[in-house]
Write an enzyme that holds these catalytic residues in place. Sequence first.
Site, PDB file in Angstrom:
ATOM      1  N   SER A 198     -38.171  23.365  16.703  1.00 43.64           N
ATOM      2  CA  SER A 198     -39.225  24.082  16.717  1.00 43.64           C
ATOM      3  C   SER A 198     -40.455  23.969  18.250  1.00 43.64           C
ATOM      4  O   SER A 198     -41.103  22.989  17.750  1.00 43.64           O
ATOM      5  CB  SER A 198     -40.284  24.612  15.424  1.00 43.64           C
ATOM      6  OG  SER A 198     -41.055  25.208  15.446  1.00 43.64           O
ATOM      7  N   TYR A 213     -45.081  20.590   9.045  1.00 47.19           N
ATOM      8  CA  TYR A 213     -43.962  20.783   9.542  1.00 47.19           C
ATOM      9  C   TYR A 213     -44.107  20.888  10.919  1.00 47.19           C
ATOM     10  O   TYR A 213     -42.678  20.273  11.585  1.00 47.19           O
ATOM     11  CB  TYR A 213     -43.631  22.899   9.001  1.00 47.19           C
ATOM     12  CG  TYR A 213     -43.673  23.034  10.075  1.00 47.19           C
ATOM     13  CD1 TYR A 213     -42.559  23.762   9.632  1.00 47.19           C
ATOM     14  CD2 TYR A 213     -42.986  23.759  11.338  1.00 47.19           C
ATOM     15  CE1 TYR A 213     -40.410  23.486  10.558  1.00 47.19           C
ATOM     16  CE2 TYR A 213     -42.537  25.080  11.606  1.00 47.19           C
ATOM     17  CZ  TYR A 213     -40.710  24.799  11.255  1.00 47.19           C
ATOM     18  OH  TYR A 213     -40.138  25.358  11.716  1.00 47.19           O
ATOM     19  N   GLY A 236     -29.232  29.653  10.394  1.00 44.67           N
ATOM     20  CA  GLY A 236     -27.746  29.488   9.629  1.00 44.67           C
ATOM     21  C   GLY A 236     -27.235  30.380   9.938  1.00 44.67           C
ATOM     22  O   GLY A 236     -25.879  30.155  10.447  1.00 44.67           O
TER      23      GLY A 236
HETATM   24  N1  LIG Z   1     -37.904  31.474  11.464  1.00 45.45           N
HETATM   25  C1  LIG Z   1     -38.576  30.769  12.561  1.00 45.45           C
HETATM   26  O1  LIG Z   1     -39.574  31.624  13.372  1.00 45.45           O
HETATM   27  C2  LIG Z   1     -38.212  29.646  13.104  1.00 45.45           C
HETATM   28  C3  LIG Z   1     -38.825  29.454  14.152  1.00 45.45           C
HETATM   29  C4  LIG Z   1     -38.944  27.898  14.485  1.00 45.45           C
HETATM   30  C5  LIG Z   1     -37.957  26.552  13.965  1.00 45.45           C
HETATM   31  N2  LIG Z   1     -37.051  27.059  12.708  1.00 45.45           N
HETATM   32  C6  LIG Z   1     -35.854  26.525  12.243  1.00 45.45           C
HETATM   33  O2  LIG Z   1     -34.951  27.058  12.014  1.00 45.45           O
HETATM   34  C7  LIG Z   1     -34.412  26.664  10.644  1.00 45.45           C
HETATM   35  C8  LIG Z   1     -33.770  27.956   9.928  1.00 45.45           C
HETATM   36  O3  LIG Z   1     -34.973  28.695   9.481  1.00 45.45           O
HETATM   37  P1  LIG Z   1     -34.841  29.842   8.963  1.00 45.45           P
HETATM   38  O4  LIG Z   1     -35.771  29.950   9.626  1.00 45.45           O
HETATM   39  O5  LIG Z   1     -33.628  30.539   9.197  1.00 45.45           O
HETATM   40  O6  LIG Z   1     -35.227  29.810   7.149  1.00 45.45           O
HETATM   41  P2  LIG Z   1     -34.574  30.155   6.100  1.00 45.45           P
HETATM   42  O7  LIG Z   1     -33.799  31.058   6.127  1.00 45.45           O
HETATM   43  O8  LIG Z   1     -35.875  29.712   4.910  1.00 45.45           O
HETATM   44  O9  LIG Z   1     -33.255  28.998   6.512  1.00 45.45           O
HETATM   45  C9  LIG Z   1     -33.740  27.460   5.552  1.00 45.45           C
HETATM   46  C10 LIG Z   1     -32.149  27.076   5.291  1.00 45.45           C
HETATM   47  O10 LIG Z   1     -32.143  25.895   4.833  1.00 45.45           O
HETATM   48  C11 LIG Z   1     -31.850  25.379   3.210  1.00 45.45           C
HETATM   49  N3  LIG Z   1     -32.791  24.261   2.794  1.00 45.45           N
HETATM   50  C12 LIG Z   1     -34.083  24.823   2.781  1.00 45.45           C
HETATM   51  N4  LIG Z   1     -34.089  23.112   2.368  1.00 45.45           N
HETATM   52  C13 LIG Z   1     -32.812  22.559   2.098  1.00 45.45           C
HETATM   53  C14 LIG Z   1     -31.975  21.071   1.035  1.00 45.45           C
HETATM   54  N5  LIG Z   1     -33.581  20.333   0.693  1.00 45.45           N
HETATM   55  N6  LIG Z   1     -31.016  21.227   1.346  1.00 45.45           N
HETATM   56  C15 LIG Z   1     -30.655  21.965   2.232  1.00 45.45           C
HETATM   57  N7  LIG Z   1     -30.372  22.904   2.899  1.00 45.45           N
HETATM   58  C16 LIG Z   1     -31.350  22.939   2.340  1.00 45.45           C
HETATM   59  C17 LIG Z   1     -31.794  26.753   3.261  1.00 45.45           C
HETATM   60  O11 LIG Z   1     -31.386  26.725   1.538  1.00 45.45           O
HETATM   61  P3  LIG Z   1     -31.718  27.789   0.537  1.00 45.45           P
HETATM   62  O12 LIG Z   1     -31.714  29.014   0.921  1.00 45.45           O
HETATM   63  O13 LIG Z   1     -30.937  27.030  -0.756  1.00 45.45           O
HETATM   64  O14 LIG Z   1     -33.296  27.871   0.091  1.00 45.45           O
HETATM   65  C18 LIG Z   1     -31.721  27.455   4.585  1.00 45.45           C
HETATM   66  O15 LIG Z   1     -30.130  28.239   3.906  1.00 45.45           O
HETATM   67  C19 LIG Z   1     -35.142  25.756  10.235  1.00 45.45           C
HETATM   68  O16 LIG Z   1     -35.035  23.707  10.970  1.00 45.45           O
HETATM   69  C20 LIG Z   1     -36.708  25.556  10.828  1.00 45.45           C
HETATM   70  O17 LIG Z   1     -37.825  25.273  10.535  1.00 45.45           O
HETATM   71  C21 LIG Z   1     -37.608  29.219  12.252  1.00 45.45           C
END
Ligand SMILES: NC(=O)c1ccc[n+]([C@@H]2O[C@H](COP(=O)([O-])OP(=O)(O)OC[C@H]3O[C@@H](n4cnc5c(N)ncnc54)[C@H](OP(=O)(O)O)[C@@H]3O)[C@@H](O)[C@H]2O)c1
Length: 317
Positions: free
Chosen positions: A145, A184, A20
């Site tokens: 995902s 998940y 994000g």
């Molecule tokens: N990384 C991967 O390999 C991967 C693969 C496939 C899909 N994705 C998808 O990509 C998206 C982003 O994930 P990311 O990998 O960038 O992980 P990340 O760095 O953990 O980012 C997740 C974001 O969601 C926020 N969040 C969590 N709980 C929340 C809540 N209750 N209300 C509002 N915001 C909330 C977190 O806030 P905080 O910082 O406060 O925790 C953080 O800003 C997700 O939807 C994930 O399923 C990721």
Amino acid sequence: MGNTRTTKTVIITGGNSGLGFECAKTIANANQGWHIILACRNANKGTQAAETITKETGNKNLSFLKLDLASLASVRNFVAEFQSKNLPPLQGLVCNAGITSGESIEYTKDGFELTFGVNHLGHFLLTNLLLPSFAEPARVVVVSSNTHNPAIREGKLVGQAMYLGAERLAHPNSEYKLTSGQKYTSSKLCNLLFAYELDRILKKGNKQITVNSFDPGACPGTNLAGENNIRKTIMDSWLGKSLLKIMGVVASTPEKSGEAMARLLLDSKLENVSGKYFQIYEEIASSKDSYNKTIAKELWEDSVKLTKYQDIYTILS
Ligand SMILES: NC(=O)c1ccc[n+]([C@@H]2O[C@H](COP(=O)([O-])OP(=O)(O)OC[C@H]3O[C@@H](n4cnc5c(N)ncnc54)[C@H](OP(=O)(O)O)[C@@H]3O)[C@@H](O)[C@H]2O)c1
């Protein structure tokens, strides 16, 4: 760049971290007149992320608004606060925030299983409440995902997604308990069912609002696996990255996939593309279940009941 006149607004959930954050930075760099709202649950992290992006890009058109997707009241407050601000028209929404959770069951403020509550129900309510504020043409991006697909390696590795019905996903019991991985992947299947159903509804209503879904690939280096978590340490290591390669998992980086996510909002070639699923830059097919219109409608109707939301069908009619 700091003085560029803003003509439109985009909201990015979870814009303070990982994908994000990179998506927000790309939009800020593109300098296309967007005001960018980082919708985050933690005020310090949200404001700090906005400041960092301003420092790195020179673009000052970013702000933070508090949103906790684990609380329906917070989602409603967020929308009310957004609507009370005199911002440029809303033309973009990126439903990016997401979590994984452990084997034990945790709950949102409203008593829903946390993964389903945050990843699906929170975004479901947010999107629906924001729809009347959209100025056309607009774009919605829903981050899923590819682990949602039980027919591919990623889906098998993380845990087979199961659509048990919204009520059972929201209120699991010993009979319908999913593993951590399945919670998940099932929530990510719901992201796709939601995105495709929203696209069908908006097309029926002749709305110029596109809805596309996104898989960033496996992106080690974000906080998704949890802070200080052993999975994160392994994933981020050279060994973890090599293992992903050997296993044939589609891997990327937060920077590359954040850019690809932003492209769904920025690229003029995608102006009329809707109801599609992109893996990084490539349009791909999602799982068989994700195209099931019957369960998509059922999920929609049950999500309306669970979030106590007045249905968009009523608004559009
Ligand atoms: N990384 C991967 O390999 C991967 C693969 C496939 C899909 N994705 C998808 O990509 C998206 C982003 O994930 P990311 O990998 O960038 O992980 P990340 O760095 O953990 O980012 C997740 C974001 O969601 C926020 N969040 C969590 N709980 C929340 C809540 N209750 N209300 C509002 N915001 C909330 C977190 O806030 P905080 O910082 O406060 O925790 C953080 O800003 C997700 O939807 C994930 O399923 C990721």
